[in-house]
Design an enzyme around this catalytic site. Sequence first.
Site: not given
Ligand code: PLP
Length: 422
Positions: A278, A346
């Site tokens: 992911e 601000c």
């Molecule tokens: N997957 C999960 C469950 C996440 O919480 C996050 C980021 O918070 C990501 C993927 C993506 O992380 P990154 O942008 O560091 O690849």
Amino acid sequence: MNSYSDYFTYSGRDLVCDGASLREAAARFGTPLYVYTERGFRERLLEIEKALEGIDHLVCYSIKSNSNINLLKIMTGLGSGMDVVSGGEIYRALAAGASPGKIVFAGVGKTDEEIAYALDSGILMFNCESMLEIDEINRIALRKNMVAGIAIRINPDVDANTHHYITTGKKENKFGVAIDHLRENFKKLGDTRGVTLLGIHAHIGSQITSIEPFVAALDRQVALIEELRRAGFDSIRYINMGGGFGIRYRDEEFFPVARLAEEIKKRIASLGLTLIIEPGRYLSGNNGALLVKVLFKKKSGAKTFLITDGAMNDLIRPSLYNAYQHILNCVRRDGSEVVDVVGPVCESGDFFAKDREITVSAQGDYLAVMSAGAYGMSMASRYNSRRLPAEVLIGSDGKAKLIRERDTFEDLVAKERLEKLV
Ligand code: PLP
């Protein structure tokens, strides 16, 4: 730095993105302005795809990092799935044409409404963060006469060596289920008829620059999957490593995707599993810059402040995490100076850089805050009744396309209702 990346580089004195002058883009579309490179988004995804060749896998772009639907369309066009964390993100993903069967839904606090929406949309699976959540998904799925696919996000208790705000895989973090706690619930899980366990998920943090923490977490996930299979959970088909690959903010080496892929292959090739990852920041971060205009060059004591028309509401990372964002002048001049680059909001915390040596700049210059493609626009707010910025994509044809208009003043009050007050 002469060339910041393959995509943002100086051509003579002009900072260009894929051949398009950023000074011209700023003058044409106004500032603050986010600029993205289409080529960069494509090439980062294709790089990951190539590294993972040979094993079953699904890349789910983590859309929280940057969710403009044009960018999501680029990703889905290349076959990417989506990692989402809210009903709104499911809506966006679907609006961009994502295949529901490639959507995974994470988050520690999913509402009933979001769970029902996800089920009705036919997403691939929920990444569940507690047994309580599984109970809730089970209840809603049974009511709908459905069986929900789930993965359980475990907390592998590994240290990702990153900023404590973006470390998520340690025991003390709010995320995921402790492995021991899950073990105590094997029986209950097996008896839960409205859900089927499809996988094990982990996400250990963000902006991680070495592969070791990923490998350590993966080893724990593999061991757990083997244990679950021995306990009779033969529905497990996925192992999800989450996101977190680091990018270049200052002078970091690019994340060794190919090396990590080799380690992954060694561990999972023979297990009959599909790998899910992911990545968010890795796909979007280095592919965007925030352009701002220097309104005033103000001297105060020994300090020089470049006061820009961009602010913490447009890009909050420096204020929130004290994060480093590289700053380049869109027109390179001779000589350098030490300045604070700040916004008009601000708050003393409203800055992009402090005591930073950058190219000598003058009032009216455009500055590019680099590596702003991730957690920039997606975290932007309207604080101080500032309008959300516009976004421009430099297409693979080198042409600038407006992919989000700047807010109007009317947008700022559009949802407010004038009530008669006594
Ligand atoms: N997957 C999960 C469950 C996440 O919480 C996050 C980021 O918070 C990501 C993927 C993506 O992380 P990154 O942008 O560091 O690849």
